[in-house]
Motif scaffolding. Structure first.
Motif, PDB file in Angstrom:
ATOM      1  N   ASP A  44       0.853  -1.204   0.000  1.00 41.56           N
ATOM      2  CA  ASP A  44       0.000   0.000   0.000  1.00 41.56           C
ATOM      3  C   ASP A  44       0.888   1.252   0.000  1.00 41.56           C
ATOM      4  O   ASP A  44       0.650   2.218  -0.718  1.00 41.56           O
ATOM      5  N   GLU A  67      -5.801   7.032   0.866  1.00 43.68           N
ATOM      6  CA  GLU A  67      -6.222   6.180   1.978  1.00 43.68           C
ATOM      7  C   GLU A  67      -5.184   6.074   3.092  1.00 43.68           C
ATOM      8  O   GLU A  67      -5.523   6.162   4.269  1.00 43.68           O
ATOM      9  N   GLU A  68      -3.930   5.893   2.729  1.00 45.47           N
ATOM     10  CA  GLU A  68      -2.944   5.639   3.782  1.00 45.47           C
ATOM     11  C   GLU A  68      -2.515   6.928   4.469  1.00 45.47           C
ATOM     12  O   GLU A  68      -2.522   7.036   5.686  1.00 45.47           O
ATOM     13  N   ASP A  83      -7.209   5.594  -3.856  1.00 49.38           N
ATOM     14  CA  ASP A  83      -6.996   4.371  -3.089  1.00 49.38           C
ATOM     15  C   ASP A  83      -5.969   3.583  -3.889  1.00 49.38           C
ATOM     16  O   ASP A  83      -6.295   3.003  -4.934  1.00 49.38           O
ATOM     17  N   ILE A  85      -4.382   0.756  -3.603  1.00 49.36           N
ATOM     18  CA  ILE A  85      -4.797  -0.636  -3.866  1.00 49.36           C
ATOM     19  C   ILE A  85      -6.138  -0.846  -3.170  1.00 49.36           C
ATOM     20  O   ILE A  85      -6.228  -0.759  -1.945  1.00 49.36           O
ATOM     21  N   ASP A  86      -7.166  -1.094  -3.950  1.00 49.02           N
ATOM     22  CA  ASP A  86      -8.475  -1.412  -3.365  1.00 49.02           C
ATOM     23  C   ASP A  86      -8.694  -2.911  -3.534  1.00 49.02           C
ATOM     24  O   ASP A  86      -8.798  -3.403  -4.654  1.00 49.02           O
ATOM     25  N   SER A  88      -6.861  -4.995  -0.998  1.00 47.43           N
ATOM     26  CA  SER A  88      -5.553  -5.463  -0.505  1.00 47.43           C
ATOM     27  C   SER A  88      -5.630  -6.892   0.013  1.00 47.43           C
ATOM     28  O   SER A  88      -4.717  -7.688  -0.211  1.00 47.43           O
TER      29      SER A  88
END
Ligand code: IPD
Ligand code: CA
Length: 248
Positions: A44, A67-68, A83, A85-86, A88
């Motif tokens: 991520d 996101e992160e 995002d 990686i959606d 994960s």
């Protein structure tokens, strides 16, 4: 640089970063906590970092909401919802269904790219022109009766059985909402009080550009702010209204 080129270049560097991380054998390693308290893993972070590096190097004047890391201010021209990686968990455990999701929001127009990171498939939404699937105008096949439902303690499953006996969820909400736009899914519903703007921004543009509808569980428009929301999405406005009623 136009929105489409920017998103495509970002998705390309994310794809390469994810593939590299998967080969490295440490994709799953926990490296921190996401902006909303979830787990950030090596892949991520690597995927998100490539975007931050790109936006920095190219002085892209946007507000990044990812996101992160949460919010990073590069400029005021537009908002970029990411995002990296959606899906994960799918990726980590060998389920081949995950994507990257990038949405650009200007005052007067929006662009969304959801790119499958497993096989060659991508969805684009352009608020001014419509939606594309793999670069061609997206055509909705009105065929599926499958509903993707994310719920807690089985809530609403019985109510929704009136509309479908095929209820499931696939593990990548952005890709699933795009599958609604194509008609592979009749509807997407998430009533866990858990969805964030970064999860849904790009896919919302795709589905709306395809003529579909995405609201909260009361049928109200969604604000892409930092609140957690519930989602009801369908390509068919009548079905959407019925589903909202079923959730009351
Ligand atoms: C997750 C996926 C999953 C959903 C989770 C999301 P992530 O995204 O979309 O389907 O159940 O709520 O967080 O964490 O892989 O970006
Ligand atoms: Ca993610």
């Amino acid at each position: 640089m136009n929105d489409r080129t920017l998103c495509w270049q970002l998705s390309e560097s994310i794809k390469q970063a994810v593939e590299y991380a998967m080969r490295s054998g440490k994709a799953h390693e926990i490296v921190g906590e996401s902006s909303l308290g979830g787990t950030t893993r090596y892949f991520d972070k690597l995927a998100e970092d490539t975007v931050i590096d790109y936006l920095t190097a190219n002085e892209v004047p946007c507000e990044l909401i990812s996101e992160e890391i949460g919010h990073v201010h590069f400029g005021d021209e537009f908002a970029l919802y990411l995002d990296p990686i959606d899906g994960s968990n799918n990726a980590l455990f060998g389920l081949p269904f995950y994507c990257t999701s990038i949405g650009i929001f200007h005052e007067d127009k929006q662009y969304g790219l959801v790119r499958n990171l497993v096989w060659d498939e991508w969805y684009e939404g352009m608020s001014e022109y419509g939606a594309l699937y793999n670069g061609k105008p997206l055509e909705t096949m009105h065929a599926s009766s499958i509903i993707s439902l994310y719920t807690k303690k089985g809530k609403y499953i019985e109510e929704l059985r009136e509309y479908s006996s095929k209820i499931r969820c696939l593990g990548s909400v952005a890709l699933e909402i795009c599958y609604v736009s194509k008609g592979s899914l009749l509807a997407f519903i998430d009533v866990r009080d858990k969805m964030r703007a970064t999860d849904i921004a790009a896919a919302k543009v795709v589905l709306e550009s395809a003529g579909g509808i995405v609201t909260d569980e009361h049928g109200q428009p969604l604000d892409l702010d930092d609140k957690l929301v519930n989602i009801v999405a369908s390509y068919d406005h009548n079905i959407h209204a019925s589903l909202v009623r079923a959730l009351r």
